[in-house]
Design a protein around this motif. Structure first.
Motif, PDB file in Angstrom:
ATOM      1  N   MET A   1      45.750 -98.405 -62.440  1.00  8.19           N
ATOM      2  CA  MET A   1      45.559 -97.368 -63.439  1.00  8.19           C
ATOM      3  C   MET A   1      45.791 -98.363 -64.732  1.00  8.19           C
ATOM      4  O   MET A   1      47.197 -98.940 -64.517  1.00  8.19           O
ATOM      5  CB  MET A   1      46.664 -96.304 -63.319  1.00  8.19           C
ATOM      6  N   ALA A   2      45.286 -98.299 -65.954  1.00  8.77           N
ATOM      7  CA  ALA A   2      45.551 -99.519 -67.245  1.00  8.77           C
ATOM      8  C   ALA A   2      46.394 -99.152 -67.653  1.00  8.77           C
ATOM      9  O   ALA A   2      46.400 -97.889 -67.316  1.00  8.77           O
ATOM     10  CB  ALA A   2      44.378 -99.498 -67.779  1.00  8.77           C
ATOM     11  N   ALA A   3      47.730 -99.936 -68.301  1.00 15.14           N
ATOM     12  CA  ALA A   3      48.552 -99.848 -69.159  1.00 15.14           C
ATOM     13  C   ALA A   3      47.838 -98.484 -70.285  1.00 15.14           C
ATOM     14  O   ALA A   3      46.849 -99.439 -70.567  1.00 15.14           O
ATOM     15  CB  ALA A   3      49.449-100.391 -69.110  1.00 15.14           C
ATOM     16  N   GLU A   4      48.433 -98.049 -70.940  1.00 13.31           N
ATOM     17  CA  GLU A   4      48.155 -97.507 -72.271  1.00 13.31           C
ATOM     18  C   GLU A   4      48.480 -98.836 -73.278  1.00 13.31           C
ATOM     19  O   GLU A   4      49.602 -98.846 -73.253  1.00 13.31           O
ATOM     20  CB  GLU A   4      48.837 -96.070 -72.771  1.00 13.31           C
ATOM     21  N   GLN A   5      47.529 -98.485 -74.133  1.00 14.04           N
ATOM     22  CA  GLN A   5      47.546 -99.694 -75.035  1.00 14.04           C
ATOM     23  C   GLN A   5      48.577 -99.275 -76.252  1.00 14.04           C
ATOM     24  O   GLN A   5      48.943 -98.282 -76.555  1.00 14.04           O
ATOM     25  CB  GLN A   5      45.977 -99.911 -76.190  1.00 14.04           C
ATOM     26  N   PRO A   6      49.349-100.199 -76.503  1.00 13.26           N
ATOM     27  CA  PRO A   6      50.291-100.617 -77.560  1.00 13.26           C
ATOM     28  C   PRO A   6      49.523 -99.311 -79.577  1.00 13.26           C
ATOM     29  O   PRO A   6      48.555 -99.933 -79.782  1.00 13.26           O
ATOM     30  CB  PRO A   6      51.132-101.363 -78.035  1.00 13.26           C
ATOM     31  N   GLN A   7      49.990 -98.269 -79.899  1.00 16.73           N
ATOM     32  CA  GLN A   7      49.563 -98.799 -80.972  1.00 16.73           C
ATOM     33  C   GLN A   7      49.874 -99.456 -82.079  1.00 16.73           C
ATOM     34  O   GLN A   7      50.843 -99.337 -82.113  1.00 16.73           O
ATOM     35  CB  GLN A   7      50.066 -96.957 -81.469  1.00 16.73           C
ATOM     36  N   PRO A   8      48.118 -99.995 -82.815  1.00 16.15           N
ATOM     37  CA  PRO A   8      48.704-100.600 -84.259  1.00 16.15           C
ATOM     38  C   PRO A   8      49.640 -99.919 -85.111  1.00 16.15           C
ATOM     39  O   PRO A   8      50.545 -99.106 -84.697  1.00 16.15           O
ATOM     40  CB  PRO A   8      47.663-100.576 -84.689  1.00 16.15           C
ATOM     41  N   GLU A   9      50.451-101.326 -85.064  1.00 12.87           N
ATOM     42  CA  GLU A   9      51.484-100.869 -86.677  1.00 12.87           C
ATOM     43  C   GLU A   9      50.891 -99.831 -88.071  1.00 12.87           C
ATOM     44  O   GLU A   9      50.134-100.313 -87.767  1.00 12.87           O
ATOM     45  CB  GLU A   9      52.276-102.384 -87.668  1.00 12.87           C
ATOM     46  N   GLY A  10      51.687 -98.708 -87.960  1.00 12.72           N
ATOM     47  CA  GLY A  10      51.254 -98.211 -89.085  1.00 12.72           C
ATOM     48  C   GLY A  10      50.315 -97.217 -88.470  1.00 12.72           C
ATOM     49  O   GLY A  10      49.650 -96.470 -89.280  1.00 12.72           O
ATOM     50  N   SER A  11      49.930 -97.111 -87.440  1.00 16.22           N
ATOM     51  CA  SER A  11      48.842 -95.845 -86.980  1.00 16.22           C
ATOM     52  C   SER A  11      49.794 -94.554 -86.351  1.00 16.22           C
ATOM     53  O   SER A  11      48.669 -93.277 -86.785  1.00 16.22           O
ATOM     54  CB  SER A  11      48.542 -96.351 -85.191  1.00 16.22           C
ATOM     55  N   LYS A  12      51.275 -94.534 -86.861  1.00 16.88           N
ATOM     56  CA  LYS A  12      51.354 -92.795 -86.492  1.00 16.88           C
ATOM     57  C   LYS A  12      52.139 -92.262 -87.639  1.00 16.88           C
ATOM     58  O   LYS A  12      51.347 -91.088 -87.515  1.00 16.88           O
ATOM     59  CB  LYS A  12      53.648 -93.315 -86.245  1.00 16.88           C
ATOM     60  N   PRO A  13      52.016 -93.516 -88.938  1.00 16.60           N
ATOM     61  CA  PRO A  13      51.485 -92.162 -90.626  1.00 16.60           C
ATOM     62  C   PRO A  13      50.343 -92.023 -90.499  1.00 16.60           C
ATOM     63  O   PRO A  13      49.824 -90.547 -91.077  1.00 16.60           O
ATOM     64  CB  PRO A  13      51.746 -93.064 -91.347  1.00 16.60           C
ATOM     65  N   LEU A  14      49.303 -92.616 -89.815  1.00 14.07           N
ATOM     66  CA  LEU A  14      47.701 -92.314 -90.370  1.00 14.07           C
ATOM     67  C   LEU A  14      47.447 -91.364 -89.786  1.00 14.07           C
ATOM     68  O   LEU A  14      47.163 -90.222 -90.306  1.00 14.07           O
ATOM     69  CB  LEU A  14      46.790 -93.813 -90.043  1.00 14.07           C
ATOM     70  N   SER A  15      48.069 -90.599 -88.308  1.00 11.97           N
ATOM     71  CA  SER A  15      48.024 -89.803 -87.127  1.00 11.97           C
ATOM     72  C   SER A  15      48.507 -88.891 -88.008  1.00 11.97           C
ATOM     73  O   SER A  15      47.680 -87.948 -87.438  1.00 11.97           O
ATOM     74  CB  SER A  15      48.153 -90.213 -85.539  1.00 11.97           C
ATOM     75  N   GLY A  16      49.503 -88.851 -88.647  1.00  6.06           N
ATOM     76  CA  GLY A  16      50.222 -88.340 -88.997  1.00  6.06           C
ATOM     77  C   GLY A  16      49.164 -87.211 -90.448  1.00  6.06           C
ATOM     78  O   GLY A  16      49.484 -86.252 -90.471  1.00  6.06           O
ATOM     79  N   LEU A  17      48.789 -88.245 -91.083  1.00  5.16           N
ATOM     80  CA  LEU A  17      48.329 -87.782 -92.189  1.00  5.16           C
ATOM     81  C   LEU A  17      46.141 -87.368 -91.836  1.00  5.16           C
ATOM     82  O   LEU A  17      46.760 -85.380 -92.584  1.00  5.16           O
ATOM     83  CB  LEU A  17      47.486 -88.918 -92.885  1.00  5.16           C
ATOM     84  N   LEU A  18      46.045 -87.984 -90.499  1.00  4.96           N
ATOM     85  CA  LEU A  18      44.691 -87.276 -89.922  1.00  4.96           C
ATOM     86  C   LEU A  18      45.510 -85.842 -89.956  1.00  4.96           C
ATOM     87  O   LEU A  18      44.324 -84.126 -89.322  1.00  4.96           O
ATOM     88  CB  LEU A  18      43.903 -87.794 -88.818  1.00  4.96           C
ATOM     89  N   SER A  19      46.007 -85.403 -88.857  1.00  7.60           N
ATOM     90  CA  SER A  19      47.048 -84.122 -88.798  1.00  7.60           C
ATOM     91  C   SER A  19      47.335 -83.047 -89.593  1.00  7.60           C
ATOM     92  O   SER A  19      46.799 -81.825 -89.654  1.00  7.60           O
ATOM     93  CB  SER A  19      48.029 -83.809 -87.973  1.00  7.60           C
ATOM     94  N   GLY A  20      47.559 -83.877 -91.092  1.00  8.25           N
ATOM     95  CA  GLY A  20      48.195 -83.111 -92.301  1.00  8.25           C
ATOM     96  C   GLY A  20      46.473 -82.367 -93.604  1.00  8.25           C
ATOM     97  O   GLY A  20      46.628 -81.491 -93.191  1.00  8.25           O
TER      98      GLY A  20
END
Length: 191
Positions: A1-20
């Motif tokens: 099973m492949a390990a999940e790729q680390p999220q790029p820097e700044g992806s959490k704020p962008l993911s939060g923005l999309l959720s918002g």
């Protein structure tokens, strides 16, 4: 099973923005404002920079949602957006793709519900009864169709409608339904 790729820097704020954006646009949460999103996710960004990012991401999400893109369509669309001048970065495309995979069904359901302006049929039950009492003797032991329908909008109390049809009315309704089916078939057939 492949390990999940680390999220790029700044992806959490962008993911939060999309959720918002999804919360405000598709799920009806009026408390999600531009100021709240900027303060929580991008406090260091200048207001005009954040407004530009918000507009860009809102536009991308609107395009993806209105087309109800599957994963192949999404990949092609995001690739085109990364190559477009003033478009999105590859990291942003990856975050958008992951967001859409997780939220596609819920956003689609929300868009469908928003597009309904009248009550919908939530449930229907039917049965055939025999009349055991009537004012007229000739109507006793005649079959009667009873149709019970539940009408309403999601999140609101339902209305119930009960209809009673004698044999002639059932036949008349079946004839009308056949005419509707024929019209739909004629309109949807390709020549």
């Amino acid at each position: 099973m492949a390990a999940e790729q680390p999220q790029p820097e700044g992806s959490k704020p962008l993911s939060g923005l999309l959720s918002g954006i999804a919360q405000a646009t598709y799920y009806g949460h009026a408390g999600i404002t531009e100021e709240l999103l900027r303060g929580q996710l991008y406090p260091e960004a200048a207001p005009h920079e954040f407004r530009a990012l918000l507009a860009k991401m809102s536009g991308v999400l609107k395009s993806v949602a209105s087309a109800d893109m599957d994963l192949n369509q999404l990949e092609a669309f995001l690739t085109a957006q990364t190559k477009k001048q003033g478009g999105i970065t590859a990291d942003q495309a990856a975050v958008i793709a992951k967001f859409w995979q997780n939220h596609r069904t819920k956003i689609r359901e929300s868009l469908i519900n928003q597009s309904r302006w009248d009550n919908t049929l939530k449930n229907m039950n039917w049965r055939v009864d025999l009349k055991s009492q009537s004012r007229h003797v000739d109507q006793i032991n005649t079959p009667v169709a009873i149709v019970e329908m539940e009408l309403g909008k999601n999140g609101q109390e339902s209305e119930f409608l009960c209809l009673e049809f004698d044999e002639a009315k059932v036949n008349q309704m079946l004839k009308k339904l056949s005419e509707i089916e024929e019209s739909i078939t004629a309109l949807t057939q390709t020549t």
